[in-house]
Design a protein around this motif. Structure first.
Motif, mmCIF file in Angstrom:
data_model
loop_
_atom_site.group_PDB
_atom_site.id
_atom_site.type_symbol
_atom_site.label_atom_id
_atom_site.label_comp_id
_atom_site.label_asym_id
_atom_site.label_seq_id
_atom_site.Cartn_x
_atom_site.Cartn_y
_atom_site.Cartn_z
ATOM 1 N N ALA A 1 -0.606 2.716 -5.594
ATOM 2 C CA ALA A 1 0.855 2.563 -5.743
ATOM 3 C C ALA A 1 1.600 3.700 -5.043
ATOM 4 C CB ALA A 1 1.220 2.534 -7.223
ATOM 5 N N GLU A 2 1.015 4.913 -5.120
ATOM 6 C CA GLU A 2 1.653 6.105 -4.524
ATOM 7 C C GLU A 2 1.689 6.013 -3.000
ATOM 8 O OE1 GLU A 2 0.124 10.583 -3.774
ATOM 9 O OE2 GLU A 2 -0.204 9.854 -5.813
ATOM 10 N N THR A 3 0.554 5.587 -2.398
ATOM 11 C CA THR A 3 0.491 5.521 -0.928
ATOM 12 C C THR A 3 1.076 4.208 -0.405
ATOM 13 O OG1 THR A 3 -1.750 4.608 -1.072
ATOM 14 C CG2 THR A 3 -1.557 6.992 -0.798
ATOM 15 N N GLY A 4 1.112 3.191 -1.295
ATOM 16 C CA GLY A 4 1.685 1.903 -0.906
ATOM 17 C C GLY A 4 0.796 1.088 0.004
ATOM 18 N N ALA B 1 -2.869 3.995 -9.577
ATOM 19 C CA ALA B 1 -1.745 4.913 -9.326
ATOM 20 C C ALA B 1 -1.766 5.429 -7.888
ATOM 21 C CB ALA B 1 -1.807 6.081 -10.307
ATOM 22 N N LYS B 2 -2.974 5.723 -7.383
ATOM 23 C CA LYS B 2 -3.117 6.230 -6.016
ATOM 24 C C LYS B 2 -2.683 5.169 -4.989
ATOM 25 C CE LYS B 2 -4.955 9.520 -3.272
ATOM 26 N NZ LYS B 2 -4.566 10.936 -3.300
#
Length: 486
Positions: free
Chosen positions: A222-225, A219-220
């Motif tokens: 995916a969040e920062t990309g 998730a982290k």
């Protein structure tokens, strides 16, 4: 598990066997095995549960930090190498459960019994000291890890309530004491055979928190990309050149600790039913367990590193790389605590059994040591209370709890334990016993290959121990006994 307490030690003397009926192929009966002990009931799945409980322990949480020290190339390669070495040497060790014939040979109930049968002499004492000191150390490591997870629950709730404004510093001592009290109760489970349900619960918990840690890492990212980290690990500048070397060595110790279970392999194998032969079942269980473990380790270590890069925390779920969702963190840390309650027992039972067996042999006429008091429990079989077991196991838990309160350095202790146990117990003794049992000629190709493996692992152990000791020395500079606050 092996010779563990007066009742089972004297089973052969106190029971009358009618061997004329229900004789089974391996010389046992329907109720008793070929050695006159109660029928073992372990399967490939219960053995796998015991191994996974022992292996996917708190060590998994330090793997993102370990990967950060080594980088994207060396980190995964080292994990795969450790998994291969652990699997290979575990199969060598499993072959030493019976001396001589793999189906009908004499059973070795403990790791020390296997060393005694195959190597003998002074090596038995060395093995005993290393094994039982390591088990003692693991109990300390797990007490520290559980208290950190309990505090993490308190801190994440505190952070959530204050919106991140309150630093939420907490003293670790009450949490270590609470864990110790729970372990005093569970330590009264007489032996390994009665632990199967606790191992299965603990194995489920280990998958729970590993999966949550993995999910949060994904998730982290995916969040920062972006995927953080570098090919060579933490950069010089963030740490000094010397720190980089020591921390890389310590990372080897952390990974070794994450794979260590050889010290209780024979004890787990002694719970297995036969046929098929115990070594065949154990090899299957080892393959399943090490395969599952390696997959989890690669995912957790690599996703944690991808999420945080050089800033990967020493403990993925408590180093507060994550703050939200706080309720998911609470579930993960509660699962760690429940798992460690079981893992503590899986590791300590061989030590408990050794002390109790030694005491029974030395003082066979002492009622305090040998007598069981039957306590009726409504709806269950009576519980056999042994006063010596009650007193000594309680003292053991109290001592490990006090030492944990004195030395609450999770990463360094984990690395040191991994280093000290890895070479002698996971590599050296299994290799030497296998050479002795199979009568492999000196200087033959196989003998040389096994010795090269052993020497290479010795160098890794020395490097990992040096890195961890350097870390402990650094921690001690800013340390106050019994006053550790996170």
């Amino acid at each position: 598990m092996g010779e563990d307490g007066a009742a089972r030690n004297h089973l052969h003397n106190n029971q009358v066997f009618d061997l004329s009926i229900d004789v089974l192929p391996q010389g046992g009966t329907k109720c008793y095995d070929d050695d006159g002990r109660l029928k073992r009931s372990g399967t490939v799945w219960t053995a796998s549960a015991h191994i996974i409980t022992a292996v996917i322990g708190s060590g998994v949480l330090s793997l993102a930090w370990a990967t950060a020290q080594l980088g994207w190339i060396a980190g995964p390669i080292v994990m795969i190498l450790f998994s291969f070495v652990t699997y290979y040497t575990s199969t060598l060790l499993a072959a030493c459960y019976r001396s001589g014939d793999p189906v009908n040979g004499k059973r070795n109930y403990t790791y020390m019994d296997a060393v005694r049968s195959n190597l003998g002499g002074f090596k038995v004492k060395i093995c005993g000291w290393v094994q039982y000191l390591n088990l003692f150390g693991v109990a300390i490591g797990y007490t520290i890890a559980s208290s950190i997870s309990m505090m993490a629950i308190k801190r994440s709730n505190c952070f959530h309530a204050s919106g991140g404004k309150n630093p939420c510093h907490i003293n670790s001592n009450p949490y270590m004491i609470a864990f110790g009290i729970v372990e005093i109760i569970f330590s009264q489970i007489p032996d390994f055979d009665r632990l199967w349900w606790l191992s299965i619960v603990a194995a489920v918990m280990s998958f729970t928190y590993s999966t949550i840690g993995l999910g949060l890492g994904i998730a982290k990212v995916a969040e920062t990309g972006k995927i953080r980290g570098s090919l060579t690990g933490i950069s010089v500048g963030t740490v000094t050149q010397t720190q980089k070397i020591w921390r890389s060595f310590q990372a080897l110790g952390d990974i070794a600790f994450a794979y260590s279970y050889s010290l209780i392999l024979i004890e787990i194998q002694d719970t297995l039913k036969a046929p098929p032969s115990e070594s065949k079942t154990m090899k299957k269980a080892t393959l399943i367990s090490v395969g599952v473990t390696t997959l989890f380790y690669m995912l957790c270590g690599c996703m944690g590193y991808a999420a945080f890069g050089d800033l990967s925390p020493g403990n993925l779920l408590t180093g507060f790389g994550f703050y939200n969702p706080f309720w998911l963190l609470d579930i993960a840390n509660a699962a760690i605590v429940i798992h460690l309650v079981g893992a503590y027992q899986v590791y300590c039972q061989p030590l408990f059994a050794f002390i109790e067996k030694s005491a029974t042999e030395r003082f066979p006429d002492s009622e305090f040591i040998t007598k069981d008091i039957k306590i009726p429990i409504p709806g269950f079989r009576p519980y056999n209370l042994n006063l010596f077991r009650l007193v000594w196991r309680t003292i053991f838990v109290i001592i490990t709890t006090l030492i944990s309160m004195l030395l609450p350095f999770f990463n360094d202790i984990v690395g040191l334990l991994g280093a000290l146990g890895f070479w002698p117990l996971t590599v050296y003794f299994p290799v030497e016993m296998y050479i002795s049992q199979k009568k492999i000629p000196k200087w033959s190709t196989r003998w040389v290959c096994l010795q090269i493996l052993s020497i290479a692992c010795l160098f890794i152990t020395i490097a990992a121990a040096a890195g961890s000791i350097a870390g402990v020395v650094l921690d001690l500079k800013s340390f106050k006994p019994f006053a550790t606050v996170y």
